[in-house]
Design an enzyme around this catalytic site. Structure first.
Site, PDB file in Angstrom:
ATOM      1  N   ASP A  71       0.906  -1.106   0.018  1.00  0.00           N
ATOM      2  CA  ASP A  71       0.086   0.145   0.033  1.00  0.00           C
ATOM      3  C   ASP A  71       0.915   1.341  -0.077  1.00  0.00           C
ATOM      4  O   ASP A  71       0.591   2.137  -0.850  1.00  0.00           O
ATOM      5  CB  ASP A  71      -0.867  -0.084   1.366  1.00  0.00           C
ATOM      6  CG  ASP A  71      -1.762   1.314   1.411  1.00  0.00           C
ATOM      7  OD1 ASP A  71      -2.678   1.501   0.471  1.00  0.00           O
ATOM      8  OD2 ASP A  71      -1.272   2.199   2.382  1.00  0.00           O
TER       9      ASP A  71
ATOM     10  N   LYS B  77       1.387   4.125  -3.133  1.00  0.00           N
ATOM     11  CA  LYS B  77       1.093   5.570  -2.829  1.00  0.00           C
ATOM     12  C   LYS B  77       2.516   6.106  -3.494  1.00  0.00           C
ATOM     13  O   LYS B  77       2.628   7.362  -3.819  1.00  0.00           O
ATOM     14  CB  LYS B  77       1.055   5.786  -1.487  1.00  0.00           C
ATOM     15  CG  LYS B  77      -0.448   5.394  -1.098  1.00  0.00           C
ATOM     16  CD  LYS B  77      -0.774   5.373   0.513  1.00  0.00           C
ATOM     17  CE  LYS B  77      -2.148   4.907   0.744  1.00  0.00           C
ATOM     18  NZ  LYS B  77      -2.412   4.732   2.113  1.00  0.00           N
TER      19      LYS B  77
HETATM   20  N1  HSE Z   1      -4.798   0.343   4.410  1.00  0.00           N
HETATM   21  C1  HSE Z   1      -4.330   1.787   4.271  1.00  0.00           C
HETATM   22  C2  HSE Z   1      -3.742   2.502   5.489  1.00  0.00           C
HETATM   23  C3  HSE Z   1      -5.679   2.594   4.007  1.00  0.00           C
HETATM   24  O1  HSE Z   1      -3.653   1.993   6.511  1.00  0.00           O
HETATM   25  O2  HSE Z   1      -3.193   3.447   5.219  1.00  0.00           O
HETATM   26  C4  HSE Z   1      -5.591   3.642   3.246  1.00  0.00           C
HETATM   27  O3  HSE Z   1      -5.076   3.746   1.982  1.00  0.00           O
END
Ligand code: HSE
Length: 336
Positions: free
Chosen positions: A219, A223
Site C-alpha cells: 500500500d 502511494k
Molecule cells: N490500508 C491503508 C492504510 C488505507 O492503512 O493507510 C488507506 O489507503
C-alpha cells in the site's frame, strides 16, 4: 453533473451522504449539483438517468448488502454495460485496490475514459501498475483524471506538493504513507508483540482484507508510485519500488531505535531511489507521528523541508478528497 459510482463501500456511501447533507451549500457556493445516475457494486447495480435517491441507495445497501435491490427489477446491468450505455460526465472509481492486475478498476477507468468521461479514482491499483499509460489515455481522450484520495485519504498531500509548492523544485521526499503499519509500530513501541499489535489493529478494522497489502508495504509502495509520477515527473510503476514491509520488525529493533533517541517507522522515500522500508527517525523529527496518522516531508530547493500531517484513511475523509476532485472538474468545465 452526472455521476456513475463504481463500488459502494464505506467511501462511496460516505460520499453520497456528503452530497445529501451538503447539497444546498455545494450548489450555492460552487454551482455543483451532483446527480448520481448509476451505481454498481460486486452484486449488481441501480440506474436512474434522472438521478437516484441517495438516501434510498444507502438504505438499500444496508438492508440487502447490495444496491441491486434499489428497484423492483430482477435484472440489473453489469458495471461495464452501465459504463458503455449510461450517459454520465464523471466516473468515480472506489472498488478495492488490487496490485496483481488492477482489475476490475482498470477496466472501469479505461472504459470510461474511452467514452469521454472524466475519472476520479480512489482505487490505487490501476495507478500503481499503469500510472504513465493511464495519464496518456486521459490526455488522448481529452478527459480529466483525478486521484487526490489515493495518497493521504482526506489530507491533500498531492495537491500540496503539486500546487502549493508550484514553481519550487522538490528534490526529495519521505513519509509515513500507511496508517495501519504506523498503528502497529506505535503499539509495539509500548511493548506489545507484533502479533498482538496486529490483532488489535484488525479488531479496530484498520487492516486491509488482504493484510499483506499493509504489512508487506504494498500500500505504501503504491502511494510512492503515485507521488513519484505526479510530483517528480518520473515514469515508474510498482515493480520499480524497493519494498520491505514490517513483518520482520522485532521489539529489539524498536528498543535499539529508542537507545538512539529515535522511533522505528515504515518510511516511503524518494531520493536517488524509490524505497519503502522500516527506518529509524529521530524522535524530534516532525515525521515521527503516532497511531494511524500519515506524515510526509517534502524537501525543496528554495523553501527547505515542510511536513504535512493528517489522517490517511477513513470513509468521510476520503470522500472529502473526492469532493475536492469533483469541484476541480466542475471548475475546469465551467472555464471551458
Ligand atoms: N490500508 C491503508 C492504510 C488505507 O492503512 O493507510 C488507506 O489507503
Amino acid at each position: 453533473m452526472r455521476i456513475i459510482l463504481c463500488g459502494f463501500g464505506v467511501v462511496a456511501q460516505s460520499l453520497v451522504k456528503l452530497f445529501d447533507s451538503r447539497s444546498e451549500d455545494l450548489y450555492a457556493k460552487y454551482g455543483l449539483k451532483p446527480r448520481v445516475v448509476g451505481v454498481f457494486d460486486s452484486k449488481g447495480s441501480a440506474v436512474d438517468v434522472s438521478g437516484l435517491s441517495l438516501s434510498k441507495l444507502v438504505e438499500t445497501k444496508k438492508k440487502f448488502g447490495t444496491v441491486k435491490n434499489y428497484a423492483n427489477t430482477k435484472n440489473s446491468m453489469s458495471g461495464i454495460e452501465m459504463l458503455k450505455n449510461v450517459e454520465a460526465d464523471v466516473l468515480i472509481e472506489t472498488t478495492a485496490s488490487n496490485y496483481k492486475d488492477a482489475e476490475p478498476g482498470m477496466t472501469h477507468i479505461t472504459t470510461a475514459m474511452k467514452k469521454g468521461m472524466h475519472v476520479i479514482s480512489v482505487n490505487k491499483g490501476p495507478l500503481a501498475l499503469a500510472f504513465p499509460s493511464l495519464m496518456e489515455l486521459a490526455t488522448y481522450n481529452q478527459v480529466m483524471f483525478k486521484f487526490s484520495g489515493t495518497v493521504g485519504g482526506g489530507t491533500p498531500i498531492l495537491d500540496y506538493a503539486k500546487n502549493s509548492l508550484r514553481g519550487e523544485r522538490i528534490t526529495s521526499f519521505a513519509g509515513i504513507l500507511n496508517g495501519t503499519t504506523n498503528y502497529i509500530l506505535t503499539n509495539m513501541s509500548t511493548g506489545l508483540s507484533f502479533e498482538s499489535a496486529l490483532k488489535d489493529a484488525q479488531d479496530k478494522g484498520y487492516v486491509e482484507a488482504d493484510e499483506s497489502l499493509d504489512l508487506d508495504g504494498l500500500d505504501a509502495a503504491a502511494k510512492l508510485v503515485i507521488l513519484a509520477n505526479w510530483i517528480m515527473g518520473m515514469k515508474v510503476t510498482l515493480p520499480d519500488i524497493d519494498c520491505t514491509g514490517i513483518r520482520k520488525v522485532t521489539i529489539e529493533d524498536i528498543k535499539k531505535a529508542e537507545k538512539n533517541n529515535s522511533v522505528l517507522k515504515l518510511i516511503a522515500s524518494c531520493d536517488n531511489k524509490l524505497v519503502v522500508s522500516p527506518k529509524e527517525i529521530h524522535k524530534d523529527d516532525p515525521l515521527g507521528v503516532n497511531g494511524t496518522l500519515n506524515a510526509i516531508a517534502f524537501t525543496s530547493e528554495h523553501s527547505g523541508t515542510q511536513t504535512i500531517i493528517g489522517k490517511g484513511a477513513g470513509g468521510t475523509e476520503t470522500a472529502s478528497s473526492i469532493l475536492r476532485d469533483l469541484l476541480d472538474i466542475r471548475q475546469e468545465i465551467a472555464k471551458n
